[in-house]
Motif scaffolding. Structure first.
Motif, PDB file in Angstrom:
ATOM      1  N   ASN A  36      -4.606   9.141  -0.653  1.00  0.00           N
ATOM      2  CA  ASN A  36      -3.560   8.260  -0.346  1.00  0.00           C
ATOM      3  C   ASN A  36      -2.507   8.510  -1.846  1.00  0.00           C
ATOM      4  OD1 ASN A  36      -1.166   6.475  -0.429  1.00  0.00           O
ATOM      5  ND2 ASN A  36      -2.635   5.222   1.054  1.00  0.00           N
ATOM      6  N   GLY A  37      -1.581   8.961  -1.532  1.00  0.00           N
ATOM      7  CA  GLY A  37      -0.384   9.355  -2.804  1.00  0.00           C
ATOM      8  C   GLY A  37       0.273   8.009  -2.958  1.00  0.00           C
ATOM      9  N   GLY A  38       0.160   7.095  -1.883  1.00  0.00           N
ATOM     10  CA  GLY A  38       0.931   5.637  -2.555  1.00  0.00           C
ATOM     11  C   GLY A  38       2.388   5.279  -2.222  1.00  0.00           C
ATOM     12  N   GLY A  39       2.961   6.518  -1.717  1.00  0.00           N
ATOM     13  CA  GLY A  39       4.382   6.097  -1.120  1.00  0.00           C
ATOM     14  C   GLY A  39       4.449   6.322   0.102  1.00  0.00           C
ATOM     15  N   TRP A 172       2.119  -4.389   8.544  1.00  0.00           N
ATOM     16  CA  TRP A 172       2.463  -5.721   8.062  1.00  0.00           C
ATOM     17  C   TRP A 172       3.064  -5.609   6.534  1.00  0.00           C
ATOM     18  CZ3 TRP A 172       2.039  -9.999  10.935  1.00  0.00           C
ATOM     19  CH2 TRP A 172       2.322 -11.268  10.495  1.00  0.00           C
ATOM     20  N   VAL A 173       4.277  -6.269   6.366  1.00  0.00           N
ATOM     21  CA  VAL A 173       4.877  -6.243   5.118  1.00  0.00           C
ATOM     22  C   VAL A 173       4.538  -7.480   4.155  1.00  0.00           C
ATOM     23  CG1 VAL A 173       7.358  -6.147   3.992  1.00  0.00           C
ATOM     24  CG2 VAL A 173       6.982  -4.968   6.212  1.00  0.00           C
ATOM     25  N   PHE A 183       2.843  -2.304   1.767  1.00  0.00           N
ATOM     26  CA  PHE A 183       2.724  -2.163   3.522  1.00  0.00           C
ATOM     27  C   PHE A 183       1.233  -2.131   3.702  1.00  0.00           C
ATOM     28  CE2 PHE A 183       6.770  -0.151   1.813  1.00  0.00           C
ATOM     29  CZ  PHE A 183       7.516  -0.998   2.658  1.00  0.00           C
ATOM     30  N   LEU A 184       0.886  -3.050   4.789  1.00  0.00           N
ATOM     31  CA  LEU A 184      -0.445  -2.762   5.288  1.00  0.00           C
ATOM     32  C   LEU A 184      -0.829  -2.352   6.648  1.00  0.00           C
ATOM     33  CD1 LEU A 184       0.130  -5.272   3.109  1.00  0.00           C
ATOM     34  CD2 LEU A 184      -1.827  -6.407   3.991  1.00  0.00           C
ATOM     35  N   LYS A 185      -1.967  -1.752   6.552  1.00  0.00           N
ATOM     36  CA  LYS A 185      -2.555  -1.384   7.984  1.00  0.00           C
ATOM     37  C   LYS A 185      -3.992  -2.035   8.288  1.00  0.00           C
ATOM     38  CE  LYS A 185      -0.354   2.946   8.647  1.00  0.00           C
ATOM     39  NZ  LYS A 185       0.749   2.614   9.959  1.00  0.00           N
ATOM     40  N   GLY A 199     -10.600  -4.655   8.300  1.00  0.00           N
ATOM     41  CA  GLY A 199      -9.918  -5.211   7.608  1.00  0.00           C
ATOM     42  C   GLY A 199      -8.242  -4.747   7.352  1.00  0.00           C
ATOM     43  N   TRP A 200      -7.208  -5.619   6.961  1.00  0.00           N
ATOM     44  CA  TRP A 200      -6.021  -4.951   6.577  1.00  0.00           C
ATOM     45  C   TRP A 200      -6.167  -4.497   5.177  1.00  0.00           C
ATOM     46  CZ3 TRP A 200      -1.643  -4.954   9.500  1.00  0.00           C
ATOM     47  CH2 TRP A 200      -1.600  -5.863  10.623  1.00  0.00           C
ATOM     48  N   PHE A 201      -5.518  -3.530   5.002  1.00  0.00           N
ATOM     49  CA  PHE A 201      -5.470  -2.903   3.592  1.00  0.00           C
ATOM     50  C   PHE A 201      -4.092  -2.332   3.271  1.00  0.00           C
ATOM     51  CE2 PHE A 201      -5.211   1.694   4.640  1.00  0.00           C
ATOM     52  CZ  PHE A 201      -5.517   1.494   5.771  1.00  0.00           C
ATOM     53  N   MET A 202      -3.853  -2.443   1.867  1.00  0.00           N
ATOM     54  CA  MET A 202      -2.356  -1.717   1.431  1.00  0.00           C
ATOM     55  C   MET A 202      -2.393  -0.170   1.500  1.00  0.00           C
ATOM     56  SD  MET A 202      -0.064  -2.290  -1.901  1.00  0.00           S
ATOM     57  CE  MET A 202      -1.041  -1.733  -2.988  1.00  0.00           C
ATOM     58  N   PHE A 203      -1.530   0.445   2.282  1.00  0.00           N
ATOM     59  CA  PHE A 203      -1.378   1.785   2.116  1.00  0.00           C
ATOM     60  C   PHE A 203      -0.391   2.577   1.480  1.00  0.00           C
ATOM     61  CE2 PHE A 203       1.897   2.848   5.598  1.00  0.00           C
ATOM     62  CZ  PHE A 203       2.156   1.630   5.884  1.00  0.00           C
ATOM     63  N   ALA A 204       0.848   1.550   1.323  1.00  0.00           N
ATOM     64  CA  ALA A 204       2.064   2.063   0.787  1.00  0.00           C
ATOM     65  C   ALA A 204       2.600   0.984   0.084  1.00  0.00           C
ATOM     66  CB  ALA A 204       2.995   2.853   1.710  1.00  0.00           C
ATOM     67  N   SER A 205       3.464   1.269  -0.900  1.00  0.00           N
ATOM     68  CA  SER A 205       4.306   0.050  -1.740  1.00  0.00           C
ATOM     69  C   SER A 205       5.557   0.842  -2.223  1.00  0.00           C
ATOM     70  CB  SER A 205       3.504  -0.136  -2.817  1.00  0.00           C
ATOM     71  OG  SER A 205       3.555   0.998  -3.912  1.00  0.00           O
TER      72      SER A 205
END
Lengths: 230, 97
Positions: A36-39, A172-173, A183-185, A199-205
């Protein structure tokens, strides 16, 4: 069906029905690295598949170190040619994992076996071929989990190391005004051969945008975890 | 064996046992973003199905359609809100009992 061929198992559930086509295994891979590159434009890892006009079905096995999910399929023209896998954001600490995946299609291509059983429907399409490995749903779990809930453990003690389909993808934001937006998925993480964590996890910010209409929000539908025997 | 069909491969491994379930493919379609739809499938009465959707784009804040079953009707509805928008979706329906 008024005529044809139908086989039921000992529980009176249909195994083969000449009326329907079945999805069978056509390709797959193991230990594929997902990063995951983060963006918001580089959070997924694309995996190419042999193009097909029929919609493919992709099953996957997560690893134990990070949440991961198949987020979307890709298509060029009329051909499905890949899928996109998402794991955790670098800010969580682990942004790389591996998956095993298998692709299924309702192919009409016969196996190379010169013996066994083949069933065709009245359009002469292959319905069943004993030389092929068919898509088999073992169980379907429905899960409701809000973005601020702890992960849920799903136990399937009657099957070890299955493959999974998780749908639909949630979104989810979570925003910290003036600071950051996350941002979560929802994804899966393997616990052991008979348990998986959802579970929910952060995939981008990103930076907190002034236009954001609310600090929290998104969609948390009822998720379906399809446990598949391969 | 009580009854049923059992198939072996050339090595003697069972490739279809009397307790196995094979999932049947019933329906798929592509649902464009911001649209709703449904299909009535009279033949699925009394059969357990699983219906679900997958996104067809990588835009970070899009969501696939929600798919539900009521009786023999499968419906899909687009999802959009303040922070997210509707994606093109691939809808699947499989039968597994």
């Amino acid at each position: 069906m008024a005529y044809g061929f139908k086989v039921k198992n000992v529980n009176n559930e249909i195994q083969i029905d000449g009326q329907y086509r079945n999805y069978c295994f056509v390709e797959g891979d193991n230990n594929v690295t997902i990063t995951n590159g983060g963006g918001v434009t580089n959070y997924w890892t694309h995996i190419s598949i042999t193009p097909s006009s029929e919609p493919p079905l992709i099953l996957f096995q997560p690893n134990t170190n990070a949440y991961v999910t198949i987020d979307s399929y890709s298509k060029t023209g009329n051909l499905y040619n890949g899928f996109n896998v998402v794991t955790q954001h670098p800010g969580i600490g682990v942004n790389s994992t591996t998956i095993n995946w298998k692709k299924y299609l309702p192919t009409s291509e016969e196996s190379t076996n010169t013996y066994g059983l083949r069933v065709y429907n009245n359009n002469n399409e292959l319905v069943y071929d004993s030389g092929k490995n068919y898509f088999k749903i073992h169980a379907v779990e429905t899960i409701n989990i809000e973005a601020d809930d702890s992960p849920v453990t799903i136990t399937h003690s009657d099957i070890s190391n299955p493959y999974y389909i998780l749908a639909p993808s949630g979104f989810w934001v979570l925003a910290i005004p003036g600071q950051a937006i996350m941002f979560l998925k929802v994804g899966l993480k393997k616990i052991n051969a008979t348990q998986v964590s959802l579970g929910w996890f952060m995939f981008a910010s990103g930076a907190y945008p002034p236009w954001l209409p609310q600090e929290y929000g998104g969609i948390s539908p009822t998720f379906k975890l399809i446990i598949c025997k391969v | 064996m009580s009854y049923g069909l059992k198939i072996y491969d050339s090595s003697g491994n069972v490739v279809l046992d009397i307790t196995d379930k094979i999932t049947r493919y019933r329906y798929s379609t592509e649902a464009p973003s911001n649209t709703n739809g449904s299909v009535e499938l009279s033949d699925i009465s009394g059969i357990q199905s699983v219906e679900f959707s997958l996104k067809l784009d990588t835009t970070y804040n899009t969501c696939p359609h929600l798919v539900t079953r009521s009786g023999n009707t499968i419906s899909w509805s687009h999802q959009s809100g303040d922070n997210y928008s509707s994606a093109n979706s691939l809808i699947f329906i499989f039968l597994y009992t």
